[in-house]
Design an enzyme around this catalytic site. Structure first.
Site, PDB file in Angstrom:
ATOM      1  N   CYS A 178      12.852  14.309  -2.345  1.00  0.00           N
ATOM      2  CA  CYS A 178      14.229  14.554  -3.336  1.00  0.00           C
ATOM      3  C   CYS A 178      15.025  15.452  -2.458  1.00  0.00           C
ATOM      4  O   CYS A 178      16.404  15.408  -2.901  1.00  0.00           O
ATOM      5  CB  CYS A 178      13.513  15.225  -4.688  1.00  0.00           C
ATOM      6  N   CYS A 232      -5.605  -8.035  -2.914  1.00  0.00           N
ATOM      7  CA  CYS A 232      -5.512  -7.630  -1.208  1.00  0.00           C
ATOM      8  C   CYS A 232      -6.916  -7.968  -1.281  1.00  0.00           C
ATOM      9  O   CYS A 232      -8.012  -7.698  -1.820  1.00  0.00           O
ATOM     10  CB  CYS A 232      -4.888  -6.031  -1.951  1.00  0.00           C
TER      11      CYS A 232
HETATM   12 ZN   LIG Z   1      -5.196  -5.275  -4.289  1.00  0.00          ZN
END
Ligand SMILES: [Zn+2]
Length: 332
Positions: A178, A232
């Protein structure tokens, strides 16, 4: 007419009643959490736990709808609970003024039916993702900066996880914050409302959106991105590197001195030349840069940032405040 009558017409009696049985955590009560938490409280989830490490500051008021001038200096979680208790006293509300770390994330985030991401940093998101890998708790990834943002419901093991999408968090200093990109209140509001909507789907047993939605609300762009097709090794193998503290930002009080040291692991390589004008703009005074350090003052703090990502803050600082400052300024 009862409190939930209009919602019940839409959802049906059974789905609406299901909401009263649900336990939800909202992590981060900034601009995103300020919108997500009220939607869930007003919709009448059974138990709502609000987690944030920060105090209300004046620069929050432009976009963080839960707070007013009266709340400056108060813990956000406490203020949020007090406010939402008045919006819906039927919800069991709990404030946790805490900083999510590898040491406490598992304990703080266990026992929920859903975790909503209202954070502003990847360290917290990867910790939430690890908890989800371990416990199977659904969570909603949400992020916003400038007038852009993303929302993605993650329901393991049915969907991919955050690391299927982004294997490693960006390095410290490599993301917009920000402070660098600014942030537009209504844009965050749209993104947060989108996240709250996906939350209601999950809590009422409806299938949430499968795609990652990305908005650029200033330039009128919307994208619906298919989630990654391959999974993954972390979510398939239930490997929780972040809970295991492989990647951390640690803040500890300085021994015998008033102040805090921040250490990042793995050590980063900060672009001090790029950081200097940002820090000078925040503090409205010059900072001194050498090859390895950047030194200056902000408010009552004397600060040194090292090229390897370390920072020393001298003055009245708590570890939580120091970590917030670091996340805002350096990012991640
Ligand atoms: Zn994953």
């Amino acid at each position: 007419m009862s409190r939930y009558s209009k919602q019940r017409i839409f959802l049906g009696r059974e789905a609406d009643a299901l909401l009263r049985t649900k336990r939800v955590a909202v992590v981060g009560l900034g601009a995103l959490g300020s919108v997500i938490a009220p939607w869930l409280a007003r919709a009448g989830v059974g138990r709502l736990t609000l987690i944030d490490r920060d105090l209300v500051e004046r620069s929050n008021l432009q976009r963080q709808l839960l707070y007013t001038e009266d709340d400056l200096g108060q813990p956000k979680a406490d203020v949020a609970v007090a406010r939402l208790a008045r919006a819906n006293p039927e919800v069991e509300l709990r404030a946790l003024v805490a900083d999510l770390t590898s040491g406490n994330a598992r304990e703080l985030l266990s026992g929920f039916d859903l975790i909503c991401d209202g954070t502003d940093n990847f360290e917290a998101r990867f910790l939430i993702n690890d908890v989800a890998i371990l416990t199977g708790t659904p969570w909603i990834y949400a992020g916003a900066i400038g007038a852009e943002g993303v929302v993605w419901p993650i329901c393991l093991p049915r969907t991919p996880c955050l690391r299927c999408l982004i294997e490693e968090p960006p390095a410290f200093g490599d993301v917009d914050t920000c402070d660098t990109a600014g942030v537009l209140g209504p844009a965050v509001g749209v993104i947060a409302s989108w996240a709250a909507l996906e939350a209601l789907k999950i809590l009422t047993g409806k299938e949430p959106g499968r795609e990652l939605v990305r908005f650029n609300l200033w330039d009128d762009e919307r994208q619906f991105l298919h989630p990654p097709k391959t999974r993954c090794r972390y979510c398939t193998g239930r490997i929780t590197e972040f809970l295991d503290a492989r990647w951390t930002m640690k803040a500890s009080e300085l021994c015998g001195l008033e102040g805090v040291q921040i250490r990042v692991n793995p050590p980063g390589r900060l672009d001090l030349a790029a950081l200097q004008p940002r820090l000078e703009a925040r503090s409205d005074r010059p900072w001194k840069r050498t090859a390895m350090t950047l030194t200056g003052q902000e408010g009552e703090w004397d600060i040194t940032v090292f090229r390897d990502g370390r920072a020393l803050i001298h003055g009245a600082a708590t570890p939580e405040r120091a970590r917030s400052w670091y996340t805002e300024v350096v990012g991640c």
